[in-house]
Design a protein around this motif. Structure first.
Motif, short mmCIF file in Angstrom:
data_model
loop_
_atom_site.label_atom_id
_atom_site.label_comp_id
_atom_site.label_asym_id
_atom_site.label_seq_id
_atom_site.Cartn_x
_atom_site.Cartn_y
_atom_site.Cartn_z
N ASP A 47 0.82 -1.21 0.00
CA ASP A 47 0.00 0.00 0.00
C ASP A 47 0.86 1.27 0.00
O ASP A 47 0.48 2.28 -0.57
CB ASP A 47 -0.94 0.02 1.23
CG ASP A 47 -2.00 -1.07 1.14
OD1 ASP A 47 -2.25 -1.55 0.01
OD2 ASP A 47 -2.55 -1.46 2.19
N GLU A 48 2.00 1.19 0.66
CA GLU A 48 2.86 2.39 0.76
C GLU A 48 3.76 2.54 -0.46
O GLU A 48 4.46 3.53 -0.60
CB GLU A 48 3.75 2.31 2.01
CG GLU A 48 3.01 2.41 3.34
CD GLU A 48 2.36 1.08 3.71
OE1 GLU A 48 2.90 0.02 3.32
OE2 GLU A 48 1.31 1.11 4.37
N ARG A 49 3.79 1.51 -1.32
CA ARG A 49 4.73 1.48 -2.45
C ARG A 49 6.16 1.75 -1.92
O ARG A 49 6.88 2.62 -2.39
CB ARG A 49 4.36 2.52 -3.51
CG ARG A 49 3.05 2.25 -4.26
CD ARG A 49 3.19 1.07 -5.24
NE ARG A 49 4.02 1.44 -6.37
CZ ARG A 49 3.56 1.85 -7.56
NH1 ARG A 49 2.26 1.91 -7.77
NH2 ARG A 49 4.36 2.17 -8.52
N THR A 50 6.54 0.95 -0.91
CA THR A 50 7.84 1.12 -0.22
C THR A 50 8.99 1.10 -1.22
O THR A 50 9.12 0.17 -2.03
CB THR A 50 8.04 -0.01 0.81
OG1 THR A 50 6.91 -0.01 1.69
CG2 THR A 50 9.32 0.18 1.60
N VAL A 51 9.85 2.12 -1.15
CA VAL A 51 11.00 2.21 -2.05
C VAL A 51 12.14 1.35 -1.50
O VAL A 51 12.53 1.49 -0.35
CB VAL A 51 11.46 3.68 -2.22
CG1 VAL A 51 12.73 3.75 -3.07
CG2 VAL A 51 10.35 4.52 -2.83
N ILE A 52 12.67 0.48 -2.34
CA ILE A 52 13.81 -0.37 -1.96
C ILE A 52 15.12 0.31 -2.38
O ILE A 52 16.06 0.41 -1.60
CB ILE A 52 13.71 -1.76 -2.60
CG1 ILE A 52 12.41 -2.46 -2.18
CG2 ILE A 52 14.90 -2.63 -2.24
CD1 ILE A 52 12.15 -3.75 -2.92
N ASP A 53 15.18 0.73 -3.64
CA ASP A 53 16.37 1.40 -4.17
C ASP A 53 15.93 2.53 -5.08
O ASP A 53 14.89 2.43 -5.74
CB ASP A 53 17.24 0.42 -4.98
CG ASP A 53 17.85 -0.68 -4.13
OD1 ASP A 53 18.60 -0.35 -3.20
OD2 ASP A 53 17.57 -1.86 -4.40
N ASP A 54 16.76 3.58 -5.15
CA ASP A 54 16.46 4.70 -6.04
C ASP A 54 17.78 5.31 -6.49
O ASP A 54 18.52 5.90 -5.69
CB ASP A 54 15.62 5.75 -5.29
CG ASP A 54 15.10 6.85 -6.21
OD1 ASP A 54 15.72 7.08 -7.27
OD2 ASP A 54 14.09 7.48 -5.86
#
Length: 339
Positions: A47-54
């Motif tokens: 739901d949060e669209r959790t960012v792993i890498d950017d």
């Protein structure tokens, strides 16, 4: 524009594409050897669209070479569907994301200024990595244990044809890598003779990485794998000789111990480890290694005898220094006693 929001299928199962920002010009040519530069963001499908890498947070775009056995093959498929300056979101199911934690670990290590393939120099391939049960990042360990679908948001920055850039080792195919190893080996040896030890280590390390990349595709302990392993040992031991001259004794002990644990008959590994043990005052370990050197090659007797004489002298000097130090510590100060 309607097509900007439309979800497009790429004709690959378990994959959906949504164009977020249209690209410019014609579709680039993505032939084998093409270098593609792009930014990426990886997110969980929660739901949060959790960012792993950017990569934009890191500040450095990613580069891959088409047809070069990049661990995350699906990225080639995704990139080859894009135009320059296009931004697209790709949903990929677990069929395509299983190796992402390994790729992410490498990218994070580069971002931290560490050598992404450092572990390859002193282990016998990918299988060893799993033996430790951790990638060093809890979120990646979690993904490794339980692969999940992921969103990849990619922005295509640049596409260079094979003749438009200088191809570094990572951009070569296996045969090109194999051809480059003797050249790097020779350059390393030349630099070593000139006393340029740090520069020599870079050449040896690059050659080792070339070999390990090829070796990871061979079946462990079969003839082609063993041939590459032997070549790798020669380079790693040359690398260790440079480290000895650079006073990196504990690193020498680590690399030589890895070789000895896998292949207990490599005499030079014992010899270099013994020399490193002398430098860090490990007398018993040094003597044990020298004993093993003589078992494996009695012809080393003269060199070992010389080194053992140095060891004895140094240990006597150290014991004398220690006695003086301790004597000074426990003798009461002159005119003194306790206040």
């Amino acid at each position: 524009m309607a097509d900007m929001e439309e979800t497009l299928m790429l004709g690959v199962e378990g994959l959906k594409k949504t164009i977020l920002h249209g690209g410019m010009g014609d579709m680039p040519r993505f032939i084998t050897g093409t270098k593609v530069t792009f930014h990426f963001r990886t997110q969980l499908c929660d739901d949060e669209r959790t960012v792993i890498d950017d990569s934009k947070v890191v500040g450095t775009p990613m580069e891959v070479v088409i047809g070069n056995m990049f661990k995350l093959e699906i990225w080639e498929t995704l990139l080859c569907s894009m135009r320059i300056n296009e931004v697209a979101e790709f949903w990929c199911d677990t069929t395509h994301t299983g190796l992402y934690p390994l790729v992410s670990k490498s990218m994070r290590r580069i971002a931290e200024g560490k050598d992404a393939v450092e572990w390859q120099i002193h282990t016998c391939g990918m299988a060893n990595m799993f033996a430790y049960h951790t990638l060093g990042y809890p979120d990646l360990d979690e993904l490794m244990k339980e692969p999940k679908p992921l969103f990849f948001i990619l922005e295509l920055i640049k596409v260079q044809q094979p003749n438009e850039y200088n191809r570094e080792s990572w951009a070569l195919n296996d045969q090109e890598r194999l051809n480059k190893v003797p050249m790097l080996h020779g350059q390393g040896n030349k630099l070593f003779k000139q006393g340029l030890f740090e520069e020599a280590t870079e050449k040896y390390k690059e050659a080792i990485v070339c070999l390990k990349n090829i070796q990871s595709k061979e079946k462990a302990w079969e003839a082609p794998w063993l041939k590459l392993e032997k070549m790798g040992h020669t380079l790693t031991l040359n690398y260790c000789q440079c480290l000895l001259r650079m006073a990196e004794y504990y690193e020498v002990i680590e690399h030589t111990s890895d070789i000895i644990n896998q292949h207990p008959g490599v005499m030079k590994a014992y010899y270099l480890r013994a020399k490193a043990h002398i430098e860090v005052w490990n007398e018993a370990e040094a003597r044990q290694d020298y004993s093993r050197v003589l078992d494996l090659d009695p012809g080393m007797k003269k060199l070992v005898k010389r080194d053992l004489a140095i060891l004895t002298t140094r240990m006597e000097e150290k014991n004398q220094e220690d006695k003086t130090t301790y004597k000074g510590m426990f003798e009461p100060a002159r005119g003194g006693g306790l206040p």
